[in-house]
Design an enzyme around this catalytic site. Structure first.
Site, PDB file in Angstrom:
ATOM      1  N   HIS A 113     -19.747 -25.255 -11.819  1.00 17.13           N
ATOM      2  CA  HIS A 113     -19.325 -24.315 -10.800  1.00 17.13           C
ATOM      3  C   HIS A 113     -19.542 -22.900 -11.296  1.00 17.13           C
ATOM      4  O   HIS A 113     -19.308 -22.603 -12.471  1.00 17.13           O
ATOM      5  CB  HIS A 113     -17.849 -24.521 -10.428  1.00 17.13           C
ATOM      6  CG  HIS A 113     -17.498 -23.980  -9.079  1.00 17.13           C
ATOM      7  ND1 HIS A 113     -17.278 -22.644  -8.865  1.00 17.13           N
ATOM      8  CD2 HIS A 113     -17.367 -24.589  -7.876  1.00 17.13           C
ATOM      9  CE1 HIS A 113     -17.005 -22.455  -7.575  1.00 17.13           C
ATOM     10  NE2 HIS A 113     -17.055 -23.612  -6.963  1.00 17.13           N
ATOM     11  N   ASP A 133     -17.100 -31.294  -4.630  1.00 16.65           N
ATOM     12  CA  ASP A 133     -17.990 -32.256  -3.990  1.00 16.65           C
ATOM     13  C   ASP A 133     -17.914 -33.653  -4.598  1.00 16.65           C
ATOM     14  O   ASP A 133     -18.191 -34.639  -3.912  1.00 16.65           O
ATOM     15  CB  ASP A 133     -19.449 -31.776  -4.087  1.00 16.65           C
ATOM     16  CG  ASP A 133     -19.673 -30.469  -3.362  1.00 16.65           C
ATOM     17  OD1 ASP A 133     -19.327 -30.405  -2.174  1.00 16.65           O
ATOM     18  OD2 ASP A 133     -20.166 -29.514  -3.986  1.00 16.65           O
TER      19      ASP A 133
END
Length: 381
Positions: free
Chosen positions: A259, A310
């Site tokens: 991320h 996700d």
């Protein structure tokens, strides 16, 4: 000029909608951990992101009534969806085109007064679940199912997919997933929406642009790729370690990991991981949870990679019997709430977003006409 690739670390706007503070995600000042713990309804979160406050009981009642009234879609939209089922289109492309069509058919699409903006936003928020569910059925040769005014947005979506009221556990899981995906600072799709809004374009155009940005596999499209990966591991001859090593050796990205903002843990992951465990146990699909845990453990211990929102959401949606190529559409169904909040905020800011680029190509080239080239022999042949 100093170059910041991908605008990494660059602050381009001020917001009161959401923030990431000390690895915690806040919606208008409320920690998502607390919102999840209190089983807050997704409709409350939509209101929070638009008005920056938790609605009072009577405010929420009116808001939910407005959303429910706007959920049905016209026969024209259904016909457009039927046409798109005959094409070789990704479902996100279908969603993008259909949301754009809502603006085409809205006679007040260009109106900018407060009441018109509210009606446009309610329509976009409320119709997106209906559009997704209708498309999911139409491409299987089934008729769409109309929404029910007595069901929540999460319950309505699952009902419109199957025609039966969903198990309460599934409804709670769907609601929580929608809450967790509702907004997330200035991510790529939200930034796209704000850039469009900064030009004073209409709301439908802003949301259409945001959907196009979310479609990409480095943003919302990652959750679809996550389940593709889990299927490959489950059906292949390689164990988790061998599969991942080969993937990494080929310099391929492992979707659902890493991320730009979080360096320790995505605060949304723990909630989705818990949901994945509960749902796989309830539906007797435990292999997907255990396989996901193996992937997470190996990449964390060997490569220092952390899962993002996700990764476990893919297993959650699979347990809810949602096709994997619809996963990103579910993301959009939630994130539109944040997009709309940011569009309001950006338009109030009244500042065009217009960054610069650093030119690295050739300079001071001389243009030569054909006659000059002929005289110099440059075009003799």
């Amino acid at each position: 000029m100093e170059v910041h690739k991908g605008l990494d670390g660059v602050v381009v706007s001020e917001t009161k909608i959401s923030s990431i503070v000390e690895n915690q995600l806040l919606f208008a000042g409320y920690n998502i951990d607390d919102l999840v713990a209190e089983n807050v309804q997704f409709e409350e979160v939509i209101y929070l992101l638009w008005y920056l406050k938790i609605p009072a009981a009577h405010e929420l009642e009116v808001f939910k009534r407005d959303l429910a009234a706007a959920m049905p879609i016209s026969d024209t939209i259904i016909t457009c969806l039927k046409i798109q089922t005959r094409q070789n289109l990704h479902p996100m492309s279908v969603l993008r085109s259909t949301i754009s069509l809502l603006g085409v058919f809205d006679p007040q699409a260009e109106a900018t007064d407060e009441q018109s903006a509210y009606q446009q936003s309610i329509a976009l928020q409320a119709k997106m679940p209906t559009i997704i569910a209708a498309y999911a059925r139409l491409r299987k040769g089934l008729d769409p199912i109309a929404p029910r005014a007595d069901l929540s947005m999460a319950a309505n979506f699952l009902y419109m997919l199957t025609g039966a009221e969903a198990d309460p556990l599934f409804v709670a899981a769907m609601n929580q997933a929608l809450v967790l995906h509702a907004d997330h600072d200035l991510n790529a799709s939200t930034f796209t929406a704000r850039v469009c809004a900064s030009t004073l374009s209409d709301i439908y155009s802003c949301i259409t642009g945001a959907i196009g940005s979310l479609k990409g596999p480095l943003h919302g499209g990652a959750n679809e790729r996550v389940f593709d990966m889990l299927r490959e591991i489950d059906s292949g001859d390689l164990d988790v370690e061998e599969y991942l090593n080969q993937k990494l050796d080929r310099k391929e990205k492992v979707m659902g990991f890493g991320h730009r903002v979080y360096k320790t843990e995505d605060p949304r992951k723990k909630h989705l991981k818990k949901l994945a465990k509960e749902l796989t146990s309830y539906t007797q699909k435990e292999q997907w949870y255990f396989l996901s845990c193996q992937v997470e453990q190996y990449l964390k211990e060997k490569k220092g990679l952390i899962p993002n929102v996700d990764f476990y959401s893919a297993t959650v949606y699979h347990c809810l019997a949602i096709d994997s190529d619809l996963f990103t559409l579910i993301f959009a169904m939630s994130r539109v709430s944040g997009w709309l909040g940011h569009i309001y905020e950006q338009k109030k800011e009244d500042c065009l977003i217009r960054p610069r680029s650093h030119y690295i190509g050739p300079k001071h080239l001389a243009y030569r006409t054909k006659n000059e080239e002929l005289r110099s022999g440059g075009m003799e042949g």
